[in-house]
Design an enzyme around this catalytic site. Structure first.
Site, PDB file in Angstrom:
ATOM      1  N   GLU A 125     -22.968  32.478 -68.428  1.00 47.83           N
ATOM      2  CA  GLU A 125     -22.482  32.921 -69.613  1.00 47.83           C
ATOM      3  C   GLU A 125     -21.028  33.127 -69.769  1.00 47.83           C
ATOM      4  O   GLU A 125     -20.647  32.551 -70.730  1.00 47.83           O
ATOM      5  CB  GLU A 125     -22.928  34.458 -69.522  1.00 47.83           C
ATOM      6  CG  GLU A 125     -22.518  35.177 -71.125  1.00 47.83           C
ATOM      7  CD  GLU A 125     -22.783  36.672 -71.024  1.00 47.83           C
ATOM      8  OE1 GLU A 125     -22.064  37.238 -71.657  1.00 47.83           O
ATOM      9  OE2 GLU A 125     -23.897  36.971 -70.593  1.00 47.83           O
ATOM     10  N   SER A 221     -29.385  37.966 -59.997  1.00 44.42           N
ATOM     11  CA  SER A 221     -29.142  38.436 -61.108  1.00 44.42           C
ATOM     12  C   SER A 221     -27.895  39.439 -61.068  1.00 44.42           C
ATOM     13  O   SER A 221     -27.677  40.197 -60.558  1.00 44.42           O
ATOM     14  CB  SER A 221     -30.314  39.109 -61.727  1.00 44.42           C
ATOM     15  OG  SER A 221     -29.961  39.787 -62.925  1.00 44.42           O
TER      16      SER A 221
END
Length: 644
Positions: A125, A221
């Site tokens: 991201e 994650s």
């Protein structure tokens, strides 16, 4: 054992949108390739691969005839160019929150601004965000990296500041506070996903009420690991990807378990973990363990009881302890120490055993609030009372001041020291005692009224020092002393139990209006004895050094007849004063300014003018210096006549 599930656990809006889109494409007969793993959940990715979805590492790795899905993390602008160049069908599942940051990054580029991104450099991201600006980009993971940044190469155009949508909220607040102070032209965008804010806040609140937090999500994650870090500030926290990773020993002695999940965790896995937890825990517990738990619940816990606690977790604000019952024990920082400078982690660590006193019990919530400070004060009170009886000198630390004096903490007991008993001189600043270790005697101990005196101890020590001082002192001897107080006429310096006066004229060779221009209370300085009055026990001190005397420098560097350029520092009716050296001014008499008659000095000269002068005479006794500008003019004229 109670299991409490967080309300916001599981897929966030962006991940749910990407997963649904991909499954719909597969069910519609499309051949699909995702750029990188669709989400950070191995089980979900494995299920998609079983349905024919290909995970491509790059655009070049997309098989012929496949359509591309851009995952919720988003990609750099250059990747969209590659997709178009390859003629691929593209389904953009970039999270709308991430897409908004891309637009901000693009705007930063268009306006020539520097883009600051709070996040993990290695996270896709963040890489995608950085790939939407052509200008300067700085990525930082925390406040330390931000503080080490030298600043933008071009600070004139300003700064845009954004955050990875899953960035830790507390870190973001720290960083933005720093940026607001250091960069007035920075524009800060709060781009942390609202779901992330809610999920982290809920984990923060839930972890404070639970003995254990189970965080479900991919081990790689980012948002899952941030939830773990948030939770473990308050309690023990573990992470699992599936129910198979649960361990029964985690739950032994646990009263309440909190459960949350990362934004990439499917609801099916959350339900599987919740269903497995109760069964596994109960199956693994023996009858003896169940009986032990029942016995622990029966142990009485009440306010005022002294207990031993084993530290199970440490946070910056409190310590959690096991006191051998089903009550979760909490010791706040304020109940560990009165010293605001001490960090909890420097005082205790997990596994330490602490003697504590119970302050309050909440049986309904299974919580006991404890205090080490009050227990130590209870023990210390006995020592203080005994010291009051036999006059023992005790040690303490001054924690605060008030109108009447100071408060010293002695063996955990607060002792009031009146202003008159705190310092040897009335004009000494008692605020300087705060955080200082002091020796004192207890003069009164009646119930809660405990009074002490620092002076009595100091006076005895100083009496011995004074006797030694007067037996050894002589004019010219040098001492290292501490400035105790300042007055308009000088500074009082403690030179070993005796306060000597250093007159204002002895502090500097320059003219000063107040001693504070040279020294401050508490300064350690080197002084020498100028004069003694043993009968009245008075000592006059000197501070300025002979070698720094500007008049001595004048003798050496400025012989009579020397010429130099110097600034005008003041104007009078009879002439102008010129600064030769710091602290030394010479007079150019009105008659020595020019060959022409000067009616008014200010018509010819003004303060700040640099003038060429000649040294005519020096009276070292009266400290007077005569200068001339006219003499230089005459010298020039004679030189010209000589040439002719």
């Amino acid at each position: 054992m109670q299991i409490v599930k967080a309300k916001t656990a599981g897929f966030c809006f962006g991940v749910d949108r990407a997963v649904k889109l991909t499954y719909e494409l597969v069910e519609g007969g499309h051949r699909v390739a995702t750029l990188g793993p669709l989400i950070h959940n191995p089980q979900c990715v494995a299920d998609l691969e079983a349905r024919g979805v290909v995970t491509a590492p790059s655009v070049a790795g997309v098989p012929a005839g496949y359509e591309v899905v851009v995952r919720s993390h988003g990609v750099p602008a250059s990747v969209y160019d590659e997709i178009r160049a390859a003629g691929l069908v593209c389904h953009d599942a970039t999270c709308p929150f991430v897409a908004k940051i891309h637009r901000i990054a693009k705007q930063a580029s268009e306006e020539g601004r520097t883009l600051l991104v709070a996040g993990d450099k290695a996270h896709p991201e963040v890489q995608g965000i950085a790939g939407h600006t052509a200008g300067e980009v700085f990525i930082f993971a925390d406040l330390a990296e931000l503080e080490a940044w030298p600043g933008p190469k071009n600070g004139e155009n300003g700064i845009f500041v954004v955050a990875q949508t899953t960035f830790q909220v507390t870190k973001w607040l720290e960083c933005t506070s720093f940026i607001k102070k250091g960069y007035t032209n920075a524009k800060i965008f709060d781009t942390i996903c609202s779901a992330t804010w809610a999920r982290q806040q809920e984990a923060e609140d839930l972890s404070q009420r639970c003995d254990l937090m189970v965080v479900i999500g991919g081990h790689h994650s980012s948002n899952t690991q941030k939830l773990v870090r948030v939770a473990e500030k308050h309690t023990r926290a573990v992470t699992v990807e599936t129910a198979s990773e649960l361990k029964a020993e985690w739950f032994q002695g646990v009263n309440t378990v909190g459960v949350t999940a990362g934004a990439s965790t499917p609801s099916s896995i959350i339900e599987e973990v919740l269903n497995s937890m109760s069964e596994e825990i109960r199956d693994e517990m023996s009858f003896a363990e169940m009986f032990a738990e029942s016995e622990a619940n029966l142990k009485p816990v009440f306010a005022g009881k002294v207990v031993e606690g084993t530290v199970t977790s440490v946070t910056p604000n409190e310590v959690q302890v096991d006191i051998g019952t089903k009550h979760t024990g909490f010791v706040k920082l304020s109940e560990l120490t009165d010293d605001p400078a001490i960090r909890v982690e420097d005082m205790v660590k997990v596994g330490d055993k602490l003697d504590l006193v119970v302050e309050k019990v909440n049986d309904q919530e299974g919580v006991a609030y404890l205090s080490r400070k009050k227990l130590e004060a209870r023990k210390g009170m006995e020592e203080v009372a005994k010291a009051a009886e036999d006059g023992t000198v005790m040690e303490g630390v001054v924690t605060e001041t008030n109108k009447g004096g100071v408060i010293a903490l002695v063996k955990g007991v607060k002792v009031f020291v009146p202003r008159s008993q705190a310092t040897m001189r009335r004009d000494e600043d008692i605020n300087a005692l705060v955080k200082q270790n002091v020796r004192l005697v207890i003069t009164e101990c009646a119930g809660r009224k405990i009074v002490g005196s620092i002076n009595k101890v100091t006076a005895e020590a100083n009496a011995a020092k004074r006797e030694a001082f007067w037996a050894d002192v002589e004019v010219g001897k040098t001492y290292t002393g501490v400035v105790k107080s300042l007055t308009a006429y000088g500074a009082f310096v403690d030179i070993g139990g005796v306060d000597g006066l250093c007159h204002i004229s002895e502090l500097s060779w320059n003219r000063i209006k107040h001693p504070s221009e040279v020294v401050s209370v508490g300064d350690t300085i080197e002084v020498y004895v100028k004069a003694l009055d043993p009968e009245n026990h008075k000592v006059s001190l000197g501070f300025k050094k002979a070698e720094d005397n500007p008049w001595e420098q004048l003798k050496t560097d400025y012989p009579i007849g020397s010429t130099f350029t110097a600034p005008v520092v003041s104007i009078t009716k009879f002439g102008a004063f010129v600064r030769i050296l710091p602290g030394i001014d010479g007079l150019v008499h009105i008659s020595e300014i020019s060959n022409e008659r000067v009616e008014k000095v200010s018509d010819v000269l003004k303060v700040g003018d640099e003038v060429n002068v000649k040294l005519l005479d020096v009276d070292f006794d009266k400290k007077r210096i005569s200068l001339s500008m006219k003499a230089l003019l005459n010298d020039d004229e004679q030189a010209e006549e000589g040439e002719d």
